[in-house]
Every structure is written in structure tokens, then in C-alpha cells.
Design a protein around this motif. Structure first.
Motif, PDB file in Angstrom:
ATOM      1  N   ALA A  31       1.085   7.226   5.514  1.00  0.00           N
ATOM      2  CA  ALA A  31       1.141   5.777   5.331  1.00  0.00           C
ATOM      3  C   ALA A  31       2.403   5.188   5.951  1.00  0.00           C
ATOM      4  O   ALA A  31       2.384   4.082   6.519  1.00  0.00           O
ATOM      5  N   HIS A  52       0.830  -1.210   0.000  1.00  0.00           N
ATOM      6  CA  HIS A  52       0.000   0.000   0.000  1.00  0.00           C
ATOM      7  C   HIS A  52       0.863   1.257   0.000  1.00  0.00           C
ATOM      8  O   HIS A  52       0.604   2.210  -0.752  1.00  0.00           O
ATOM      9  N   SER A 100       2.340   2.092  -3.308  1.00  0.00           N
ATOM     10  CA  SER A 100       1.368   2.553  -4.306  1.00  0.00           C
ATOM     11  C   SER A 100       0.829   3.953  -4.000  1.00  0.00           C
ATOM     12  O   SER A 100       0.069   4.513  -4.794  1.00  0.00           O
ATOM     13  N   CYS A 101       1.222   4.494  -2.832  1.00  0.00           N
ATOM     14  CA  CYS A 101       0.690   5.797  -2.428  1.00  0.00           C
ATOM     15  C   CYS A 101       1.208   6.926  -3.321  1.00  0.00           C
ATOM     16  O   CYS A 101       2.368   6.914  -3.750  1.00  0.00           O
TER      17      CYS A 101
END
Length: 245
Positions: free
Chosen positions: A125, A113, A116-117
Motif C-alpha cells: 500500500a 487506506h 487502516s492496512c
């Protein structure tokens, strides 16, 4: 687990009067070092430096892979030995191993995740992953303490040191070469000098010389000059790993 003075005193009294074969001692030093260093690296990561960002995320994944392999090795060799002579003795920690597998999967998803931010979302994140990893490591430290005390007591009660050495040697023989180098990288630098010498002297006697040379070359950058000098002197080797023949 709350540590207080009485518990610390009990830990000291629980140590065997004579040294016993301890399969957990070395690898747990490696795990603690790898986990702590990875957490610190994640905490100071520059999220705006794309190369550092990618390398740090990859480092977390490498640590998770190492933890996953460690669980498999313990299940296959150590827990199997415990269950063979004291059925049920590894059951509670077995259930924690299942929880750790789930936590590792969740952390790996967190890394994916993060990767992919969008750039503006990276700081939040990263902080979330950092806290998640910190809790995982905290639980693992308590978990390793349980293994080093309760599990070792079962092993020492049910097996001779010679038998434990054979189990340990079978476990080590099952580890692929690349994983063994990763283990050496986090194990050797964080051992005491006497432990380094004992481990690598055994390798010097039983492993092919190119294997010892590869391990020494792999760990030298992570030792201080003083540590390196002590090590090669204790092994009767010249100070340059390339001269190991």
C-alpha cells in the motif's frame, strides 16, 4: 512536456529584461521543496515503526492540505486578477486546478487506506501511494512551470509591479497565522540568501516584532549555521532569535 535544448534556450530568452514582481517565485519554491521532501520521506519510511509510520502519513496529509490552500489562494487572487483584465486567460489552468482537487482527494483517501492496512499489507500500500504521489508531484511541477511563464506574462502585460505587489499583499494578509508558519518553514530555507533577506527585511519593517521573532525561531532549525549567520547579519540582528525584541 519534453524538455530539450531548444526549449531551455527559449525559457532563458523569455525572462523579462528587467526584474518584475513575480508572485509565483517564492511560493513555488516552497511547494517544490515540501512536495519533494514529502515524497522522499514516504519512500524511505519504515512501515514496521508505528510512530514513524503515523508521522509520515500525517506529513503527507499536511502537504495535501497545503496544496489545497494554495489552489484556493491562486483562484481567489491571481486568477481573479488575470480574468479582470484578460478574460479567459486562466481558464486552462483553472481546469487543472479542478483536477488537482480531485487528485488531492484521491491521495488523502490513499493515506486513509494505508493507515487502516494490516501490518503485512503496509509495504504494498505504501508503494502504491508513493507512485500515486510521485505522479501528482510530476504534474504539479509542469503546472507550476506554466504559471511561471504563461500566467506571469499575462500579469506583466496587464499590471504594473505596484499593482501586483498590492494583489500579493492582499493574498498574504488572507493567510491564517499557522498556515503562514508552515509557508515560512518551506519557503525561507529554500530561498537564496538575497531572497531571504528581502522577504524578512520587509517583514521586519511592516510586521509586529513578535511575528518576525516567531518566524525566525520557526525556520532556524532548517537552516545551516552559515545560512543562519548570513541571514541575521543581513537583518542587523543578534544570532539568537530569542533576542529579537
Amino acid at each position: 512536456m519534453k524538455i530539450d535544448s531548444r526549449e531551455i534556450a527559449a525559457l532563458a530568452q523569455a525572462q523579462p529584461s528587467a526584474p518584475r514582481m513575480d508572485m509565483y517565485a517564492g511560493i513555488h519554491k516552497a511547494l517544490r521543496a515540501f512536495m519533494a521532501d514529502t515524497l522522499l520521506g514516504l519512500g524511505r519510511m519504515d512501515v514496521d515503526d508505528d510512530l514513524e509510520f503515523a508521522q509520515t502519513c500525517d506529513r503527507v496529509m499536511q502537504m495535501l492540505d497545503f496544496c489545497r490552500s494554495h489552489l484556493r489562494h491562486e483562484n481567489q487572487f491571481v486568477h481573479a486578477a488575470m480574468e479582470a483584465r484578460q478574460p479567459g486567460s486562466s481558464q486552462r489552468v483553472d481546469s487543472e486546478h479542478v483536477e488537482h482537487e480531485q487528485a488531492i482527494a484521491a491521495l488523502a483517501a490513499g493515506v486513509s487506506h494505508l493507515l487502516s492496512c494490516a501490518r503485512p499489507s503496509r509495504p504494498a500500500a505504501t508503494q502504491a501511494l508513493y507512485r500515486q504521489l510521485a505522479l501528482f508531484i510530476a504534474h504539479n511541477f509542469e503546472h507550476m512551470h506554466e504559471e511561471e511563464t504563461a500566467h506571469n506574462q499575462v500579469l506583466w502585460d496587464r499590471y504594473s509591479d505596484e499593482e501586483l505587489v498590492r494583489i500579493h499583499d492582499e493574498l498574504v494578509a488572507s493567510i491564517p497565522p499557522q498556515e503562514m508558519l508552515t509557508t515560512a518553514r518551506w519557503l525561507v530555507p529554500f530561498m537564496s540568501p538575497a531572497e531571504r533577506t528581502a522577504m524578512l527585511s520587509d517583514m521586519q519593517q511592516h510586521a509586529p516584532k513578535p511575528v518576525l521573532a516567531a518566524v525566525l525561531a520557526h525556520v532556524q532549525p532548517h537552516l545551516t549555521q552559515q545560512e543562519w549567520t548570513k541571514l541575521v547579519r543581513s537583518l542587523g540582528l543578534p544570532p539568537v532569535p530569542g533576542l529579537v525584541h
